[in-house]
Design a protein around this motif. Structure first.
Motif, PDB file in Angstrom:
ATOM      1  N   GLY A 223      11.882 101.524  37.909  1.00 54.98           N
ATOM      2  CA  GLY A 223      13.022 100.994  37.524  1.00 54.98           C
ATOM      3  C   GLY A 223      14.061 102.216  37.053  1.00 54.98           C
ATOM      4  O   GLY A 223      13.472 103.282  36.721  1.00 54.98           O
TER       5      GLY A 223
ATOM      6  N   HIS B 249      12.619  99.586  33.280  1.00 54.18           N
ATOM      7  CA  HIS B 249      13.036  98.517  33.951  1.00 54.18           C
ATOM      8  C   HIS B 249      12.205  97.946  35.180  1.00 54.18           C
ATOM      9  O   HIS B 249      11.518  99.019  35.663  1.00 54.18           O
ATOM     10  CB  HIS B 249      14.503  98.518  34.435  1.00 54.18           C
ATOM     11  N   PRO B 250      12.216  96.759  35.431  1.00 58.93           N
ATOM     12  CA  PRO B 250      11.382  96.342  36.655  1.00 58.93           C
ATOM     13  C   PRO B 250      12.429  97.055  37.816  1.00 58.93           C
ATOM     14  O   PRO B 250      13.233  97.578  37.540  1.00 58.93           O
ATOM     15  CB  PRO B 250      11.424  95.078  36.635  1.00 58.93           C
TER      16      PRO B 250
ATOM     17  N   TRP C 100      13.098  97.822  46.320  1.00 53.83           N
ATOM     18  CA  TRP C 100      12.050  97.162  47.114  1.00 53.83           C
ATOM     19  C   TRP C 100      12.389  97.235  48.601  1.00 53.83           C
ATOM     20  O   TRP C 100      11.434  97.286  49.497  1.00 53.83           O
ATOM     21  CB  TRP C 100      11.872  95.823  46.683  1.00 53.83           C
TER      22      TRP C 100
ATOM     23  N   LEU D 249       3.642 102.248  40.257  1.00 54.96           N
ATOM     24  CA  LEU D 249       4.529 101.925  39.622  1.00 54.96           C
ATOM     25  C   LEU D 249       4.727 102.648  38.375  1.00 54.96           C
ATOM     26  O   LEU D 249       3.708 102.779  37.446  1.00 54.96           O
ATOM     27  CB  LEU D 249       4.435 100.253  39.116  1.00 54.96           C
TER      28      LEU D 249
ATOM     29  N   TRP E 208       6.327 103.196  34.685  1.00 53.75           N
ATOM     30  CA  TRP E 208       6.875 102.363  33.677  1.00 53.75           C
ATOM     31  C   TRP E 208       6.618 103.354  32.191  1.00 53.75           C
ATOM     32  O   TRP E 208       5.527 103.340  31.766  1.00 53.75           O
ATOM     33  CB  TRP E 208       6.356 101.071  33.450  1.00 53.75           C
TER      34      TRP E 208
ATOM     35  N   GLU F 123       2.592  92.323  32.441  1.00 45.98           N
ATOM     36  CA  GLU F 123       3.758  92.612  32.954  1.00 45.98           C
ATOM     37  C   GLU F 123       3.877  93.910  33.866  1.00 45.98           C
ATOM     38  O   GLU F 123       4.311  93.666  34.924  1.00 45.98           O
ATOM     39  CB  GLU F 123       4.731  92.625  31.889  1.00 45.98           C
ATOM     40  N   VAL F 124       3.450  94.912  33.376  1.00 49.24           N
ATOM     41  CA  VAL F 124       3.600  95.871  34.105  1.00 49.24           C
ATOM     42  C   VAL F 124       2.519  95.847  35.587  1.00 49.24           C
ATOM     43  O   VAL F 124       3.173  96.195  36.611  1.00 49.24           O
ATOM     44  CB  VAL F 124       2.999  97.350  33.445  1.00 49.24           C
TER      45      VAL F 124
ATOM     46  N   ASP G 120       1.808  93.083  36.960  1.00 46.66           N
ATOM     47  CA  ASP G 120       2.241  92.320  37.980  1.00 46.66           C
ATOM     48  C   ASP G 120       3.523  92.727  38.765  1.00 46.66           C
ATOM     49  O   ASP G 120       3.792  92.479  39.894  1.00 46.66           O
ATOM     50  CB  ASP G 120       2.708  90.840  37.014  1.00 46.66           C
ATOM     51  N   GLU G 121       4.350  93.346  38.038  1.00 46.96           N
ATOM     52  CA  GLU G 121       5.338  94.133  38.902  1.00 46.96           C
ATOM     53  C   GLU G 121       4.896  94.935  39.833  1.00 46.96           C
ATOM     54  O   GLU G 121       5.440  95.289  40.898  1.00 46.96           O
ATOM     55  CB  GLU G 121       5.982  95.067  37.783  1.00 46.96           C
TER      56      GLU G 121
ATOM     57  N   LYS H  61       3.699  93.415  43.177  1.00 50.80           N
ATOM     58  CA  LYS H  61       4.678  92.887  44.008  1.00 50.80           C
ATOM     59  C   LYS H  61       4.490  93.770  45.239  1.00 50.80           C
ATOM     60  O   LYS H  61       5.043  93.469  46.409  1.00 50.80           O
ATOM     61  CB  LYS H  61       5.958  92.904  43.386  1.00 50.80           C
TER      62      LYS H  61
END
Lengths: 298, 289
Positions: B213, B227-228, B234, B251, B253, B262-263, B265-266, B269
């Motif tokens: 993000g 951020h996501p 995407w 990812l 972060w 949360e990280v 799961d993002e 995706k």
């Protein structure tokens, strides 16, 4: 056209130039000219505004790292004086290491260099900066295994030792270890490490610092199982460790300490063995690795 | 496509960055994660908690090293002490490949601690390629270079960024860590079509991808990793997977880090784009047969 080396040199000079009081870039005429000739503007930003993004990143990243590493010094000096000190320091001593972990290494020496400005407080600030630096260093130094009695051999008094890298010895003129432990309570340290102190915490901080009285402290900053600790030592034990650190054999180091008049009545000779065993168990002392000597054949 | 000589013929899937706030969760809960990416510089010490945690992580997980201070683009020579420490860490982690950024960051031994932009010239490409080769020869593992987010451009540039990246990786014969978020950030800051970038790089050299993000300001975007991932990124990732094939993806972060779950799961995706691409490929195969 400028060479790559020249472009990088000029770019870094612009990025390192101090920000003004509103944290905006302030280039000298040469810098302004360089930006005009090298940096491309776009429809939203001038060349100078684009390089300002990098200048702000440079300053904010290093300032944040120093705030994080020296919260105790900030508490002692107060926000304004601390900010002034570290901005000057960043300008005068740019980073010479690939890691920001090393950035504060010369800060204690810089404080001493500026001792005229800090007058009687210069030693206080110097010692706090040194103590905080020691905490950073011992955090990720190699931890040594406890010393076994077997490894001492048959004549331990003839052995020379070294202090393990995860231990730092220092003499303080103020109880800065206690001060820092107090600051660690109640969320003061977290705020000192980054943001602006709220009024309540600023008052608390001022009260803690205000009560500081002179007191000689013999201190070891050390790590045990991944946490950094302070350990106060008796003067004779501290001197013994210092003697060992200077390379004297154990027997000689003990003799020097025991021969001092001030320690005669303290019954130290009975306690030396226990003290040595405690240091061995903590891995504080290691047998000095002998240096290889090469002899020329005649 | 995903397993190639630039990622040491591995088929890693979705990974996340190993970060201090998640240490306890990972060690106690042992979540299922395909691989972790570590920032090499955070573990190049002699001891302490980070190394001890890393050793425990290595007992259970695959780890890939990502660096921030090799500065392939700097005119400065490589720092030998740094390289020796890095090699020691590579031997510890057995990282199948190592990545760092296509940028510069030091002059005459003074460090900026930032990923600074290069002028896209042949001189800069040759310099970076030479240093990448030196690092690969010293470390004896494949190297992948990452495109950075940038906020400035040089009058002296002779080509666009993806042509420059191609020039460097072809000359160095190395891999690419394609950071899709960085492409998006730079495209907004310099006004180009990010799809042209993705279509323009040599796809067979992509060893790994990054998603992340960022923070949008009035006149520019900063790559903040706090951020996501946003939908346009995407969409670019989908295009990249279409061109490159499902490739080890991570990812990032790094600030205002939320819970591990949360990280994770993002990051996961990303698999939906893998699945849809696999379905399309299967349909095409059926039609063909």
């Amino acid at each position: 056209m400028n060479s790559l080396a020249q472009i990088q040199k000029d770019f870094l000079n612009c990025v390192k130039s101090p920000l003004n009081s509103k944290d905006r870039i302030q280039l000298n005429p040469k810098g302004v000219q360089w930006v005009k000739s090298e940096m491309k503007p776009n429809d939203r930003l001038s060349g100078e505004a684009r390089i300002e993004i990098y200048a702000r990143q440079y300053w904010f990243r290093i300032l944040e790292s120093l705030y994080d590493d020296f919260p105790g010094l900030r508490a002692l000096m107060g926000d304004l004086a601390f900010e002034r000190l570290i901005r000057e320091y960043i300008e005068k001593y740019p980073s010479r290491s690939y890691t920001l972990r090393d950035f504060g290494n010369r800060l204690p020496a810089y404080i001493l260099k500026e001792k005229k400005r800090y007058k009687t407080n210069s030693i206080l600030y110097f010692q706090m900066a040194t103590m905080e630096l020691a905490q950073l260093h011992v955090f990720d130094e190699k931890e040594e295994k406890p010393l076994s009695s077997k490894s001492l051999g048959s004549r331990p008094l003839n052995r020379r030792f070294q202090i393990a890298p995860h231990v730092r010895l220092m003499i303080l003129d103020y109880p800065l270890d206690e001060l820092q432990l107090k600051l660690n309570q109640g969320g003061v340290r977290e705020q000192l490490s980054n943001g602006v102190l709220d009024r309540r915490l600023r008052t608390k901080c001022r009260l803690i610092v205000g009560k500081l009285q002179k007191e000689k402290v013999f201190l070891a900053v050390h790590r045990h199982q991944y946490r950094v600790y302070f350990k106060r030592m008796e003067p004779w034990a501290f001197e013994l460790l210092q003697s060992l650190e200077s390379g004297k054999p154990l027997g000689k180091a003990i003799e020097i300490v025991l021969s001092q008049k001030k320690y005669l009545k303290q019954g130290i000779s009975d306690r030396v063995g226990d003290q040595f065993r405690e240091w061995s168990a903590l891995g504080w002392i290691q047998i000095l690795k002998s240096k290889t000597t090469f002899f020329k054949s005649q | 496509m995903p397993a190639n000589r630039f990622n040491n013929f591995t088929e890693y899937e979705i990974g996340i960055g190993l970060r201090v706030p998640h240490y306890d969760h990972i060690l106690s809960e042992r979540p299922t994660v395909d691989w972790f990416e570590i920032i090499s510089e955070n573990y190049m010490q002699e001891g302490g908690r980070p190394l001890s945690v890393l050793d425990r992580i290595l007992e259970q997980y695959q780890v890939v090293q990502h660096g921030v201070s090799l500065y392939f683009g700097s005119k400065d020579p490589l720092n030998r002490t740094h390289l020796k420490k890095l090699k020691k860490l590579c031997q510890r982690t057995k990282t199948p490949w190592l990545s760092d950024h296509l940028c510069w960051g030091s002059v005459d031994g003074t460090y900026s601690h930032d990923l600074l932009p290069l002028p896209y010239t042949l001189e800069a490409a040759k310099n970076a390629a030479k240093k990448i080769r030196e690092v690969r020869d010293f470390l004896e593992i494949p190297i992948a270079v990452e495109n950075v987010s940038s906020y400035a451009e040089f009058h002296s540039s002779e080509m666009n960024e993806w042509e420059f990246l191609t020039e460097v990786v072809e000359r160095a014969d190395c891999g690419i860590l394609l950071d899709v978020n960085n492409i998006y950030v730079s495209s907004q800051n310099h006004t180009f079509d990010p799809r042209d970038y993705i279509l323009g790089v040599p796809h067979h050299r992509v060893a790994q991808m990054h998603i992340a993000g960022h923070s949008k300001y009035e006149r520019f975007i900063i790559d903040t990793h706090d951020h996501p991932v946003i939908d346009p990124v995407w969409a670019l990732y989908d295009l990249a997977i279409q061109k490159v094939g499902p490739t080890a993806t991570l990812l990032e972060w790094d600030a205002r880090i939320p819970s591990f779950q949360e990280v994770h799961d993002e990051a996961k995706k990303a698999t939906r784009y893998w699945k849809s691409r696999k379905k399309i490929a299967q349909k095409k195969q059926k039609r063909g047969s």
